[in-house]
Structures are given as structure tokens and as C-alpha cells.
Design an enzyme around this catalytic site. Structure first.
Site, PDB file in Angstrom:
ATOM      1  N   LEU A  25       2.252  56.902  17.097  1.00 60.67           N
ATOM      2  CA  LEU A  25       1.431  56.562  15.941  1.00 60.67           C
ATOM      3  C   LEU A  25       1.004  55.124  16.179  1.00 60.67           C
ATOM      4  O   LEU A  25       1.845  54.287  16.512  1.00 60.67           O
ATOM      5  CB  LEU A  25       2.235  56.661  14.636  1.00 60.67           C
ATOM      6  CG  LEU A  25       2.521  58.063  14.081  1.00 60.67           C
ATOM      7  CD1 LEU A  25       3.446  57.960  12.880  1.00 60.67           C
ATOM      8  CD2 LEU A  25       1.230  58.775  13.694  1.00 60.67           C
ATOM      9  N   ASP A  26      -0.276  54.817  16.029  1.00 61.83           N
ATOM     10  CA  ASP A  26      -0.695  53.468  16.372  1.00 61.83           C
ATOM     11  C   ASP A  26      -0.160  52.441  15.373  1.00 61.83           C
ATOM     12  O   ASP A  26       0.391  52.780  14.326  1.00 61.83           O
ATOM     13  CB  ASP A  26      -2.216  53.383  16.547  1.00 61.83           C
ATOM     14  CG  ASP A  26      -2.991  53.649  15.272  1.00 61.83           C
ATOM     15  OD1 ASP A  26      -2.622  53.097  14.227  1.00 61.83           O
ATOM     16  OD2 ASP A  26      -3.982  54.387  15.329  1.00 61.83           O
ATOM     17  N   TYR A  27      -0.337  51.196  15.704  1.00 65.10           N
ATOM     18  CA  TYR A  27       0.234  50.066  14.958  1.00 65.10           C
ATOM     19  C   TYR A  27      -0.134  50.110  13.483  1.00 65.10           C
ATOM     20  O   TYR A  27       0.693  49.805  12.609  1.00 65.10           O
ATOM     21  CB  TYR A  27      -0.273  48.767  15.593  1.00 65.10           C
ATOM     22  CG  TYR A  27       0.330  47.496  15.060  1.00 65.10           C
ATOM     23  CD1 TYR A  27       1.604  47.067  15.446  1.00 65.10           C
ATOM     24  CD2 TYR A  27      -0.388  46.691  14.176  1.00 65.10           C
ATOM     25  CE1 TYR A  27       2.147  45.889  14.965  1.00 65.10           C
ATOM     26  CE2 TYR A  27       0.146  45.503  13.691  1.00 65.10           C
ATOM     27  CZ  TYR A  27       1.419  45.114  14.084  1.00 65.10           C
ATOM     28  OH  TYR A  27       1.949  43.942  13.604  1.00 65.10           O
ATOM     29  N   ASP A  28      -1.370  50.514  13.164  1.00 64.57           N
ATOM     30  CA  ASP A  28      -1.860  50.513  11.791  1.00 64.57           C
ATOM     31  C   ASP A  28      -1.643  51.841  11.070  1.00 64.57           C
ATOM     32  O   ASP A  28      -2.054  51.989   9.918  1.00 64.57           O
ATOM     33  CB  ASP A  28      -3.349  50.167  11.769  1.00 64.57           C
ATOM     34  CG  ASP A  28      -3.602  48.742  12.239  1.00 64.57           C
ATOM     35  OD1 ASP A  28      -2.811  47.857  11.872  1.00 64.57           O
ATOM     36  OD2 ASP A  28      -4.579  48.533  12.991  1.00 64.57           O
ATOM     37  N   SER A  29      -1.048  52.797  11.748  1.00 68.86           N
ATOM     38  CA  SER A  29      -0.778  54.098  11.136  1.00 68.86           C
ATOM     39  C   SER A  29       0.692  54.195  10.728  1.00 68.86           C
ATOM     40  O   SER A  29       1.525  53.408  11.164  1.00 68.86           O
ATOM     41  CB  SER A  29      -1.132  55.233  12.100  1.00 68.86           C
ATOM     42  OG  SER A  29      -2.501  55.189  12.433  1.00 68.86           O
TER      43      SER A  29
END
Length: 232
Positions: free
Chosen positions: A99-103
Site C-alpha cells: 500500500l503506498d505511503y499515502d494509502s
């Protein structure tokens, strides 16, 4: 289980090196020198260099990842990782997929490499459901390009499911279910139809959900959940 696989699963060495150790007579099974290809079963006593060897049981966790953490065991930029949310004694555990940093949302962490491979390999098409929040409104028909597939970075996305679950003048929430996991795929899909994603949260892998887990909280998966994940 073959003796070399047992030794490798116990962390003694790679399977090839374990074969060498067996040939050198350094492995005993029930007091006798082991031979290549020998099968061992529960209750057998296996020793290497005089010490009893046992297979470590795999561990399986589910975590509700907040924003601001990366799905990695370390980061050369000094950012916080999902392992910072786990107890210090958890051992060598790894996040499954990304999951990316902002998710935010559901991430599985395990020591079981076979399960990790199963859940992430594209051919298995394991469904993952996300809550997507966009600013303003959108119609169900406007989601059809996302459902049927959109070209991103020269490659078509697979067909997926998408439906509106909440809408008002300020924002719309949509559930999207994918069977692939390309980098920032959902954000790029919505960008292609002119919509920016303000919130992206994974809420399900198969039928495993975040129910009862606050942001940053984790729990162990039970035996039935693990067997389910292995079967999907």
C-alpha cells in the site's frame, strides 16, 4: 517432509547446503546419521552438530496501516515502516504486497513466503477491495471505463468491479475490487477519468476484512483465516 527441506525451514542453511551437511554426516535423525532424501515426520528427533533442530511455526498478522508508513522492512529515506507498528519480538516478518505511503488499510504480514507468493502472483487473481473517496460527484456510468479496463503506462488494466456506496455534493465514496496490484493503479485509473483520489483504503483481501481493527492496530490471523487465504 524431506530432511533437507526441514533443515532449511529451521534456518540451518539453504537446501543445497543442507544436502552437503547431510552428506558430511552432521545430521542425525533419531540418533542415526541421516541420508539424502530421507523423509522426517512429526515426533522425529533431528540434530545438527549435536543440537536439536525444530521448524519454526509461521506467523500471520493483519494490520490496519495508517497513512505515513511504507510497506517495507526498512527505508533508506528514514520513513516509518509497517514494522514500526508491530511488537519488537515479532521476528523476521514481511509485508505481503504494498500500500503506498499515502494509502491506508489492510495489509498482511507473515513469515510464510509461500503464502506471500500466492497472494501476490498475478495469475492467482486474488481479489482486493478498496474504499476510494473522490471530491464531488460521479455517476455509475462514468465508472464504466474503469470497470472495462483503462490503458495505464501503455498497458490495459484488467476488468474490475466498481460501485458507488455514498455520495453528496462534497464527495463520493466508491468500492473498487481489483485482481491485480500495479503501482498506484487506482489513483491512475481515476486520474484517467478526471478524478483525484483524496482517500484510498484497502478494506478486504478476499473475504478477510478490517472489522474491529483501529488504525495502526494489528491482530494474529486464526487458523481458519490462514487456510482460507491459502485457498483463494
Amino acid at each position: 517432509m524431506r530432511i533437507n527441506k526441514y533443515l532449511a525451514s529451521s534456518g540451518v542453511a539453504s537446501r543445497r547446503d543442507c544436502d552437503r551437511l547431510i552428506r558430511e554426516g552432521k545430521v542425525l535423525v533419531n540418533g542415526k546419521i541421516a541420508t539424502l532424501g530421507l523423509d522426517v515426520v512429526e515426533g522425529d528427533e533431528i540434530k545438527f552438530n549435536g543440537n536439536i533442530v525444530s521448524v519454526k511455526k509461521n506467523e500471520y498478522y493483519i494490520l490496519n496501516k495508517p497513512k505515513g508508513y511504507i510497506c517495507s522492512v526498512s527505508d533508506d529515506k528514514g520513513r516509518k515502516t509497517v514494522l514500526d507498528l508491530m511488537p519488537d519480538n515479532v521476528g523476521r516478518i514481511y509485508p505481503v504486497g504494498r500500500l503506498d505511503y499515502d494509502s491506508e488499510g489492510l495489509i498482511i504480514l507473515t513469515t510464510d513466503g509461500n503464502l506471500a507468493q500466492h497472494l501476490t502472483h498475478p495469475s492467482n487473481e486474488v481479489p482486493k477491495t478498496y474504499l476510494v473517496k473522490i471530491e464531488g460527484t460521479i455517476t455509475e456510468n462514468a465508472l464504466n471505463p474503469i470497470r472495462s479496463g483503462i490503458e495505464i503506462d501503455g498497458v490495459m488494466t484488467k476488468k474490475c468491479k466498481a460501485h458507488i456506496v455514498e455520495t453528496n455534493k462534497e464527495y463520493t465514496k466508491i468500492h473498487v475490487t481489483l485482481t491485480e496490484g500495479r503501482n498506484r493503479e487506482i489513483r491512475k485509473m481515476f486520474a484517467s477519468i478526471g478524478k483525484d483520489v483524496s482517500l484510498l483504503k484497502r478494506i478486504k483481501i478476499g473475504e478477510i476484512t478490517l472489522r474491529g481493527l483501529d488504525r495502526g492496530a494489528y491482530r494474529k490471523l486464526n487458523k481458519q483465516e490462514v487456510e482460507y487465504l491459502k485457498s483463494i
